[in-house]
Motif scaffolding. Structure first.
Motif, PDB file in Angstrom:
ATOM      1  N   SER A 166       6.204  10.570 -28.640  1.00  0.00           N
ATOM      2  CA  SER A 166       6.787   9.235 -28.709  1.00  0.00           C
ATOM      3  C   SER A 166       7.049   8.663 -27.318  1.00  0.00           C
ATOM      4  O   SER A 166       6.995   7.439 -27.125  1.00  0.00           O
ATOM      5  N   LYS A 167       7.322   9.550 -26.338  1.00  0.00           N
ATOM      6  CA  LYS A 167       7.482   9.067 -24.967  1.00  0.00           C
ATOM      7  C   LYS A 167       6.185   8.463 -24.452  1.00  0.00           C
ATOM      8  O   LYS A 167       6.190   7.427 -23.778  1.00  0.00           O
ATOM      9  N   MET A 168       5.056   9.107 -24.761  1.00  0.00           N
ATOM     10  CA  MET A 168       3.773   8.564 -24.347  1.00  0.00           C
ATOM     11  C   MET A 168       3.484   7.247 -25.086  1.00  0.00           C
ATOM     12  O   MET A 168       2.949   6.299 -24.500  1.00  0.00           O
ATOM     13  N   ILE A 169       3.831   7.161 -26.368  1.00  0.00           N
ATOM     14  CA  ILE A 169       3.582   5.939 -27.129  1.00  0.00           C
ATOM     15  C   ILE A 169       4.423   4.791 -26.584  1.00  0.00           C
ATOM     16  O   ILE A 169       3.945   3.654 -26.454  1.00  0.00           O
ATOM     17  N   GLU A 170       5.685   5.064 -26.258  1.00  0.00           N
ATOM     18  CA  GLU A 170       6.513   4.023 -25.656  1.00  0.00           C
ATOM     19  C   GLU A 170       5.943   3.582 -24.319  1.00  0.00           C
ATOM     20  O   GLU A 170       6.011   2.397 -23.963  1.00  0.00           O
ATOM     21  N   LEU A 171       5.354   4.529 -23.584  1.00  0.00           N
ATOM     22  CA  LEU A 171       4.705   4.186 -22.316  1.00  0.00           C
ATOM     23  C   LEU A 171       3.480   3.308 -22.568  1.00  0.00           C
ATOM     24  O   LEU A 171       3.214   2.352 -21.823  1.00  0.00           O
ATOM     25  N   ILE A 172       2.724   3.612 -23.616  1.00  0.00           N
ATOM     26  CA  ILE A 172       1.557   2.786 -23.973  1.00  0.00           C
ATOM     27  C   ILE A 172       1.986   1.363 -24.288  1.00  0.00           C
ATOM     28  O   ILE A 172       1.385   0.394 -23.799  1.00  0.00           O
TER      29      ILE A 172
END
Length: 339
Positions: A166-172
């Motif tokens: 989810s951290k990567m998705i929020e970064l996306i």
């Protein structure tokens, strides 16, 4: 036959063709003997053929490609800061697909992140493949570089894996929002993460959407993620996305607009003042003779219509100024004037 049971009747064996040993029938031979099964299916026509067609006609969105290219550069830098690894991000393709077809071809297991765009009052979708999920989890937990993460089949994603991804998705979403700033300032907010396409339906199966697929390489490990935006979501900025270059203005630039305005203001037009109108028969008009008077139902102080090209512009009163006939405008010129 009255007292004989049908189960006691012995049927003869079906005739067998004398085929050479080792000869078998393939699908092409079966179709040649019995016909293609697809020929027996009813052909779709009319509105159903249009709705269920696999061909998706759409207008190109050049500015969306520019946004995705900006996304590639910024997201690669942000992922390097997040994982401290050498990250390579690439844009694989941008395609227009039907939402139902896209969801049917999502490789499982995958994470499907539903995000909301408050400025557009609609939703979008981010799908992350399992290979990228395990690579990100392995990188964030300190796995060895260059070693492909082990994929465990037959289980769902754990809470730790979901939290890390989810951290990567929020970064996306943050970088994609930043890439959209030159087009339209927006903020994309992560709403929930699903693992089943059934619970991530944000549009109808026949709705057309734009899918941008990105590839992420992390020292030999990685995978792909896709950002899906239905055309209904992009509708508020569709006009800007169809531009051919950044900053394009429809209708020309300001220099030509100012030049056209100055020329129009210097244009000479002919206006006329209608003293009165009266309906007459054609026979009466033919019988008119010099010196004959035509009476109008207009008083000397009644306002007269000022027209241009048959369009009423204003109302005025007739008078005299410096030995010349003149008119004085008694009402403002506006669109509410009757034509």
């Amino acid at each position: 036959m009255s007292g004989m049971d049908f189960e006691e009747i012995e049927l003869p064996a079906p005739p067998m063709a004398d085929l050479p040993e080792g000869v078998t029938f393939d699908q092409a031979s079966i179709d040649a003997l019995f016909g293609d099964a697809s020929d027996l299916m009813p052909q779709k026509s009319g509105l159903r053929a249009v709705i269920e067609s696999r061909v998706v006609n759409h207008a190109r969105l050049p500015m969306l490609e520019v946004v995705c290219e900006r996304m590639v550069r910024s997201f690669a830098t942000s992922m390097r800061n997040l994982t401290s690894d050498a990250i390579e991000v690439s844009l694989d393709e941008i395609a227009s697909v039907r939402f139902g077809d896209f969801m049917n071809h999502v490789p499982l297991p995958s994470m499907l992140a539903v995000f909301r765009v408050p400025a557009w009052q609609d939703y979008g979708l981010v799908t992350v493949e399992a290979s990228l999920i395990y690579a990100v989890v392995d990188a964030l937990l300190g796995g060895r570089r260059g070693a492909a993460p082990r994929k465990i089949e037959g289980r769902g994603f754990t809470t730790i894996e979901t939290t890390l991804v989810s951290k990567m998705i929020e970064l996306i979403l943050r970088e994609f929002s930043t890439a959209f700033e030159p087009i339209s300032p927006v903020t994309m907010e992560l709403e929930r993460i699903e693992t089943s396409p059934r619970f991530a339906a944000i549009a109808g199966p026949s709705n057309v959407a734009s899918a941008a697929t990105f590839g992420v390489d992390m020292d030999g490990r990685g995978g792909k993620f896709t950002i899906l935006l239905p055309f209904a979501t992009l509708e508020p900025v569709r006009g800007k996305l169809t531009q051919r270059f950044m900053g394009e203005k429809l209708g020309g630039n300001s220099t030509w607009l100012n030049h056209m305005r100055s020329e129009i203001l210097q244009t000479e037009i002919e206006i006329s003042t209608v003293l009165g109108e009266r309906q007459m028969r054609l026979a009466d008009i033919q019988s008119l003779a010099p010196g004959q008077t035509i009476a109008f139902d207009v008083a000397p102080d009644d306002p007269l219509e000022v027209r241009c090209g048959g369009v009423t512009l204003a109302r005025a009163q007739i008078g005299r100024q410096r030995n010349q006939i003149a008119i004085g405008i008694v009402s403002t010129i506006g669109k509410e004037m009757p034509r």
